[in-house]
Design a protein around this motif. Structure first.
Motif, PDB file in Angstrom:
ATOM      1  N   ILE A 167     -92.851  62.276  30.422  1.00  0.00           N
ATOM      2  CA  ILE A 167     -91.471  61.791  30.292  1.00  0.00           C
ATOM      3  C   ILE A 167     -90.503  62.709  31.040  1.00  0.00           C
ATOM      4  CG2 ILE A 167     -89.566  61.556  28.633  1.00  0.00           C
ATOM      5  CD1 ILE A 167     -91.615  60.310  26.692  1.00  0.00           C
ATOM      6  N   ASP A 168     -90.671  64.010  30.870  1.00  0.00           N
ATOM      7  CA  ASP A 168     -89.773  64.944  31.544  1.00  0.00           C
ATOM      8  C   ASP A 168     -89.920  64.872  33.066  1.00  0.00           C
ATOM      9  OD1 ASP A 168     -88.679  65.788  29.155  1.00  0.00           O
ATOM     10  OD2 ASP A 168     -90.052  67.480  28.923  1.00  0.00           O
TER      11      ASP A 168
ATOM     12  N   VAL B  75     -93.222  64.483  20.486  1.00  0.00           N
ATOM     13  CA  VAL B  75     -93.067  63.115  20.982  1.00  0.00           C
ATOM     14  C   VAL B  75     -91.700  62.528  20.643  1.00  0.00           C
ATOM     15  CG1 VAL B  75     -93.994  60.767  20.882  1.00  0.00           C
ATOM     16  CG2 VAL B  75     -95.553  62.727  20.931  1.00  0.00           C
ATOM     17  N   MET B  76     -91.261  62.672  19.397  1.00  0.00           N
ATOM     18  CA  MET B  76     -89.977  62.081  19.012  1.00  0.00           C
ATOM     19  C   MET B  76     -88.810  62.620  19.843  1.00  0.00           C
ATOM     20  SD  MET B  76     -90.448  61.737  14.856  1.00  0.00           S
ATOM     21  CE  MET B  76     -88.699  61.466  14.582  1.00  0.00           C
ATOM     22  N   PRO B  77     -88.714  63.936  20.046  1.00  0.00           N
ATOM     23  CA  PRO B  77     -87.621  64.431  20.896  1.00  0.00           C
ATOM     24  C   PRO B  77     -87.714  63.901  22.335  1.00  0.00           C
ATOM     25  CG  PRO B  77     -88.552  66.211  19.596  1.00  0.00           C
ATOM     26  CD  PRO B  77     -89.468  65.037  19.427  1.00  0.00           C
ATOM     27  N   ALA B  78     -88.938  63.791  22.863  1.00  0.00           N
ATOM     28  CA  ALA B  78     -89.098  63.311  24.243  1.00  0.00           C
ATOM     29  C   ALA B  78     -88.692  61.843  24.368  1.00  0.00           C
ATOM     30  CB  ALA B  78     -90.543  63.511  24.697  1.00  0.00           C
ATOM     31  N   LEU B  79     -89.093  61.026  23.402  1.00  0.00           N
ATOM     32  CA  LEU B  79     -88.714  59.610  23.427  1.00  0.00           C
ATOM     33  C   LEU B  79     -87.199  59.447  23.320  1.00  0.00           C
ATOM     34  CD1 LEU B  79     -91.504  58.182  21.088  1.00  0.00           C
ATOM     35  CD2 LEU B  79     -91.367  57.924  23.579  1.00  0.00           C
ATOM     36  N   ALA B  80     -86.580  60.268  22.511  1.00  0.00           N
ATOM     37  CA  ALA B  80     -85.116  60.220  22.388  1.00  0.00           C
ATOM     38  C   ALA B  80     -84.461  60.623  23.709  1.00  0.00           C
ATOM     39  CB  ALA B  80     -84.653  61.132  21.252  1.00  0.00           C
ATOM     40  N   ARG B  81     -85.020  61.666  24.369  1.00  0.00           N
ATOM     41  CA  ARG B  81     -84.488  62.078  25.673  1.00  0.00           C
ATOM     42  C   ARG B  81     -84.569  60.935  26.684  1.00  0.00           C
ATOM     43  NH1 ARG B  81     -87.344  66.837  24.652  1.00  0.00           N
ATOM     44  NH2 ARG B  81     -89.049  66.372  26.104  1.00  0.00           N
ATOM     45  N   LEU B  82     -85.692  60.237  26.686  1.00  0.00           N
ATOM     46  CA  LEU B  82     -85.878  59.158  27.655  1.00  0.00           C
ATOM     47  C   LEU B  82     -84.903  58.010  27.399  1.00  0.00           C
ATOM     48  CD1 LEU B  82     -87.482  57.905  29.984  1.00  0.00           C
ATOM     49  CD2 LEU B  82     -89.056  56.955  28.282  1.00  0.00           C
ATOM     50  N   ALA B  83     -84.811  57.565  26.148  1.00  0.00           N
ATOM     51  CA  ALA B  83     -83.922  56.441  25.830  1.00  0.00           C
ATOM     52  C   ALA B  83     -82.463  56.785  26.153  1.00  0.00           C
ATOM     53  CB  ALA B  83     -84.062  56.063  24.357  1.00  0.00           C
TER      54      ALA B  83
END
Length: 602
Positions: A180-181, A253-261
């Motif tokens: 994601i990053d 995972v949760m922080p990364a998904l939030a970053r992406l959205a």
């Protein structure tokens, strides 16, 4: 089929989706030693083919999973990282150089097919090197986070049922934040260079990325496997896996998904381009032509394909003229799809189960009719399932391949968002395409033939989708289109494939806007919702939709040629065995094979 076969969907040089653990590029590079002249051509070719496939599968392991190869299910791959991408293209150049040292004339017929296809694939892959596809890592049709989320239930291409499989999926999920990053970094680079997705398709895709965000680890989709822990697992494994999944999802995972959205909504969409086609990007015309070549396995130019599309649209609409009165329609032929779409009798369903029941009945009927047309059939079974809820909004009905080891059947996935709006007229032709004898007879059979892995798990779009579209035409011979409503569904789906030739080339090569494409499709097909989603699909996957009609037209042409040349000697089951018997081929190689067969029968 799913992009994978939805993927698929399978464009040889674009969807040979396969990939790399951080160490694997170097490890594979170490195996790329020059071929010695003492090695027999056969042995050298098979060694090269295996190394090529292994390198490709490690580079994009999700593609390998989608195509039925589960050996790399613990890897996510980082094919979008510029350094890994550069290393992969270096490998492909080395493989191409090695292939050129193998003397083709020393190979038998089967090996020559492998040689020619490997050369074709490497040429197609290397043609894409100049185009920065890695700067466009996500769209509304497919992305690594959504693909990985769709595996969470354990019912898709990645099995999650044993302790080892639970660990493999967790390994993949653990690698997701880094992917994601990298994707966010790439998109920011694209924003600087004017290489972004069209704004409209990212607006359509945003809800899927937002759905991946959750308030708690337990409510996150990537925690789903823990809610299905088999009772047979030991207490120690249950405790270890539960703790590991919870910690990974919560901390990474949760922080990364939030970053992406947040990035997609706040930064990327505002910066996305207002233009529609690939031709609007730097080097866009050449970029699109390379995709067209890979999608069709031909040298056809976009303008030539556009003209073929217009000719096919006119031909199919002429058949509407004859069919309309049989359905009770007396208006102009072009208005038939709009009229059918407005008839309540063609939307008879109230539940998902009612939709599925029709497909199950059709499957049973085909079991009695297909043996008359096919002596060559796969051993793998075909299962019928509903698309998972997460991806229903943007998915199309599709097929996924069986597992290479036979542990999982092929699957026809029906996408039922609202049963009351699921039209009945297109169900027969759809199942012939996505189920059998379409994708299932081709893709499942490929895994049972004695083929190198790069062919067993690879392919090209023109043959794959061309065969499936040709398979739809067999419904008429089987009496499945005696019902005028089902024959309308067949013609209307064929019309969709013809309009694809017009609008895909229109948008990416002739400057058509998204709105122009939607209007053309809506006027031609009579389905406003499909016009929008299909237009945006072609925006996301330039060229991918061209393979269907171009491939189908070639197979029909070859069948007519064989029937004319052989007369009473022509056998349809034998023709189908010739087309399917060596697996996926570029269209030129398929034509050569059929011509040799015709000569041998004469």
């Amino acid at each position: 089929m799913k992009h994978p076969i939805r993927l698929a969907a399978v464009v040889a040089a674009l969807t040979l989706a396969f990939a790399a653990a951080p160490h694997s590029i170097a490890a594979t590079a170490a195996t790329v030693a020059p071929q010695t002249s003492a090695a027999p051509a056969h042995k050298a070719l098979l060694a090269l083919a295996d190394q090529y496939y292994d390198a490709a599968a490690r580079f994009e392991p999700i593609g390998a999973t989608e195509n039925g190869d589960n050996r790399f299910d613990d890897q996510l791959g980082m094919s979008i990282a510029p350094a890994k991408r550069a290393a992969q293209f270096k490998l492909y150049r080395q493989f191409a150089a090695r292939l050129n040292t193998i003397k083709r004339e020393q190979l038998d017929n089967g090996d020559r097919i492998n040689y020619d296809i490997l050369g074709y694939e490497l040429k197609g892959l290397l043609a894409m090197e100049r185009f920065p596809e890695h700067l466009l890592p996500i769209n509304q049709m497919d992305s690594v986070p959504v693909s990985l989320a769709n595996y969470a239930g354990g019912e898709a291409s990645q099995p999650i049922g044993t302790v080892k499989e639970y660990d493999a999926y967790l390994s993949r999920v653990t690698q997701l934040p880094a992917w994601i990053d990298q994707a966010i970094f790439n998109m920011r680079e694209g924003m600087k260079k004017g290489i972004t997705q069209p704004k409209a398709i990212m607006i359509s895709g945003l809800p899927a990325f937002q759905k991946l965000v959750s308030a708690t680890p337990e409510s996150n989709i990537f925690y789903t496997p823990i809610t299905k822990l088999p009772a047979s697992f030991s207490d120690a494994d249950k405790q270890r896996l539960t703790a590991a999944y919870r910690k990974t999802v919560a901390d990474k995972v949760m922080p990364a998904l939030a970053r992406l959205a947040t990035f997609v909504e706040k930064e990327y969409i505002p910066a996305c381009r207002a233009s529609t086609g690939l031709g609007a990007l730097p080097d866009g015309a050449a970029w699109y032509q390379a995709r067209v070549a890979n999608a069709t396995t031909t040298s056809l130019k976009p303008d030539e394909i556009h003209a073929i599309g217009l000719k096919e649209v006119a031909r199919i609409q002429a058949q509407f003229e004859v069919l309309g009165p049989k359905l009770g329609y007396t208006g102009p032929a072009a208005g038939l799809p709009v009229w059918v779409a407005a008839q309540p009798k063609f939307y008879p369903f109230k539940t998902e189960e009612e939709v599925q029941a029709v497909y199950h009945k059709l499957n049973d009927v085909l079991d009695t009719k297909l043996p008359l047309m096919f002596t060559l059939q796969p051993k793998a079974k075909l299962d019928l399932r509903l698309e998972p809820e997460l991806s229903r909004a943007t998915a199309s009905d599709h097929y996924t391949a069986p597992a290479g080891d036979g542990s999982r059947p092929g699957v026809f996935w029906s996408v039922v968002n609202d049963p009351t709006k699921y039209g009945s007229t297109g169900m027969t032709t759809l199942f012939l395409h996505e189920g059998k004898p379409g994708h299932h007879f081709h893709i499942a059979l490929m895994q049972e033939l004695n083929l190198p892995d790069f062919r067993k798990f690879g392919g090209n779009n023109a043959y794959t989708e061309g065969w499936a579209l040709y398979s739809e035409t067999l419904g008429k011979e089987m009496g499945l289109f005696d019902d005028p409503a089902q024959f309308f569904g067949h013609l209307n789906d064929e019309l969709l494939r013809a309009t694809r030739l017009v609008v895909d080339t229109g948008m990416h090569a002739q400057g058509w806007t998204r709105e122009q494409s939607i209007k053309y499709m809506s006027d031609t097909l009579g389905y406003d919702v499909v016009a929008k989603s299909e237009t945006e699909r072609y925006m996301a996957w330039p060229g991918q939709a061209l393979g269907y009609k171009i491939g189908s037209l070639k197979i029909v042409e070859l069948r007519e040629r064989a029937a004319k040349a052989l007369g009473d000697k022509f056998s349809l089951p034998k023709f189908h065995a010739v087309v399917l018997g060596d697996g996926t081929l570029p269209l030129a190689l398929l034509e050569e094979k059929v011509d040799r067969w015709i000569a041998s029968q004469q």
